[in-house]
Every structure is written in C-alpha cells, then in structure tokens.
Design a protein around this motif. Structure first.
Motif, PDB file in Angstrom:
ATOM      1  N   TRP A  20     -32.875 -17.421 -11.331  1.00 58.81           N
ATOM      2  CA  TRP A  20     -32.985 -16.103 -10.704  1.00 58.81           C
ATOM      3  C   TRP A  20     -32.489 -15.008 -11.639  1.00 58.81           C
ATOM      4  O   TRP A  20     -33.031 -13.898 -11.645  1.00 58.81           O
ATOM      5  N   GLU A  22     -33.046 -14.683 -14.588  1.00 58.63           N
ATOM      6  CA  GLU A  22     -34.117 -14.363 -15.536  1.00 58.63           C
ATOM      7  C   GLU A  22     -35.273 -13.608 -14.896  1.00 58.63           C
ATOM      8  O   GLU A  22     -36.191 -13.176 -15.588  1.00 58.63           O
ATOM      9  N   GLU A  23     -35.266 -13.456 -13.586  1.00 59.26           N
ATOM     10  CA  GLU A  23     -36.330 -12.722 -12.887  1.00 59.26           C
ATOM     11  C   GLU A  23     -36.233 -11.235 -13.236  1.00 59.26           C
ATOM     12  O   GLU A  23     -35.137 -10.658 -13.249  1.00 59.26           O
ATOM     13  N   ALA A  24     -37.365 -10.615 -13.511  1.00 65.13           N
ATOM     14  CA  ALA A  24     -37.386  -9.208 -13.930  1.00 65.13           C
ATOM     15  C   ALA A  24     -36.703  -8.296 -12.924  1.00 65.13           C
ATOM     16  O   ALA A  24     -35.963  -7.377 -13.303  1.00 65.13           O
ATOM     17  N   HIS A  25     -36.934  -8.516 -11.639  1.00 64.50           N
ATOM     18  CA  HIS A  25     -36.337  -7.638 -10.629  1.00 64.50           C
ATOM     19  C   HIS A  25     -34.821  -7.818 -10.536  1.00 64.50           C
ATOM     20  O   HIS A  25     -34.108  -6.862 -10.227  1.00 64.50           O
ATOM     21  N   GLY A  91     -33.745 -13.756  -4.927  1.00 60.51           N
ATOM     22  CA  GLY A  91     -33.991 -14.492  -6.166  1.00 60.51           C
ATOM     23  C   GLY A  91     -35.446 -14.526  -6.569  1.00 60.51           C
ATOM     24  O   GLY A  91     -35.863 -13.836  -7.507  1.00 60.51           O
ATOM     25  N   PRO A  92     -36.277 -15.301  -5.872  1.00 57.48           N
ATOM     26  CA  PRO A  92     -37.674 -15.418  -6.297  1.00 57.48           C
ATOM     27  C   PRO A  92     -38.468 -14.154  -5.972  1.00 57.48           C
ATOM     28  O   PRO A  92     -38.332 -13.581  -4.883  1.00 57.48           O
ATOM     29  N   ALA A  93     -39.285 -13.730  -6.910  1.00 56.58           N
ATOM     30  CA  ALA A  93     -40.063 -12.493  -6.718  1.00 56.58           C
ATOM     31  C   ALA A  93     -40.960 -12.562  -5.487  1.00 56.58           C
ATOM     32  O   ALA A  93     -41.166 -11.546  -4.821  1.00 56.58           O
ATOM     33  N   ASP A  94     -41.470 -13.744  -5.153  1.00 57.60           N
ATOM     34  CA  ASP A  94     -42.368 -13.832  -4.004  1.00 57.60           C
ATOM     35  C   ASP A  94     -41.631 -13.730  -2.659  1.00 57.60           C
ATOM     36  O   ASP A  94     -42.253 -13.728  -1.602  1.00 57.60           O
TER      37      ASP A  94
END
Length: 167
Positions: A20, A22-25, A91-94
C-alpha cells in the motif's frame, strides 16, 4: 453496501502495508514518511492502536489512533491531555470512492469518544490535499491551523466531542 470492520494490525500485515505504501494515492497523501512497519508492529504501547480495516474479509485500509500527549516521538509537540489523533488511508486504489473511508473514520471516532475523558480528535492532512480536507470537514472536523510536520505542510483539524455528539 458492505460493512467495514477493523482488526489489530500485526506483523502478518507487513507485506500488505508495504505494498500500500507504493500506491500512488498513498504516496500523494503521505509522501515523506517511512512507517518502519516491521519495528512498529512489534511494539504495542498503550497510547496507540493500529488497525486494518476490512470489507467482507478483504483488507482495504489502515487506521492508527494515538494519544498525542503520550506518544513517544512527540510528533504533535506539547499537547493537552484527553486528545486523540487519527491517521487513515485506503490501501488498494480500487477501494477508493466507495465510502469505506467514511465508515472507517466513524468507527475510529466512535471508538475515541467511547473513552469519556477524550474531548477532541486531531487530524493532519497535507495542506494541499483539498479532497481530504473536504472529507474531514464533512465529518465535522474544524480547521485549526496550517503547520509543518517534518517536511510536510499540513492542515490541522479538530473534532470536538460536542460537535460529534450533536450531529
């Protein structure tokens, strides 16, 4: 709409939390922090709680609740007693834009105010993060000041118990 539940974050969550990170958001909301997950998840000070939020068993977010007057890094500086501070992210963008963050915050706020002495909650989104600021304002948080924490210019918000209970 699926319900959100929370559980304690554990060492088993390190890989998930690092992914998480590393996720852009997530980077956009917290660009300069290294949470040192391996170390921090082994510590369990009585002034902090770290949770993983799940929807139907799927991890979707992270929450940290601290007592800023007692926390050992003194991130918030000198604080009065009877406050809490919350860190939160999806965490996850979706999982963005589905209402999970709102439900996570409501769980965290209710948890904080379940302790009768707690009179207010602090939060510190980046000053430039207009979306996060609107999110907290919708929950009843009031802007206090802009302040620099480390390398980040943040907008400090506070939610008083009376405001939450009177909503």
């Amino acid at each position: 709409m699926a319900g959100v539940s929370v559980r304690d974050a554990t060492l088993d969550d390190v890989a998930l939390l690092r992914a998480w990170d590393e996720e852009a958001h997530v980077i956009a909301a917290d660009p300069n922090d290294d949470w040192q997950w391996e170390e921090e998840l082994q510590r369990q000070p009585d002034w902090r709680e770290m949770w993983i939020a799940e929807v139907d068993g799927r991890p979707v977010g992270f929450l940290q609740i601290i007592d800023p007057a007692r926390e050992d890094s003194h991130y918030w500086g000198d604080c009065e007693p009877d406050l809490r501070a919350i860190d939160i992210w999806i965490g996850p963008a979706d999982a963005l834009g589905k209402g999970y963050g709102t439900r996570m915050m409501r769980l965290a706020i209710d948890h904080c105010f379940a302790t009768p002495e707690v009179r207010a909650i602090l939060i510190d989104p980046l000053a430039r993060n207009a979306r996060a600021r609107r999110f907290y304002e919708r929950l009843g948080f009031a802007f206090v000041e802009e302040r620099t924490f480390g390398e980040d210019r943040c907008a400090v918000y506070q939610l008083d118990r009376r405001t939450w209970e009177g909503r």
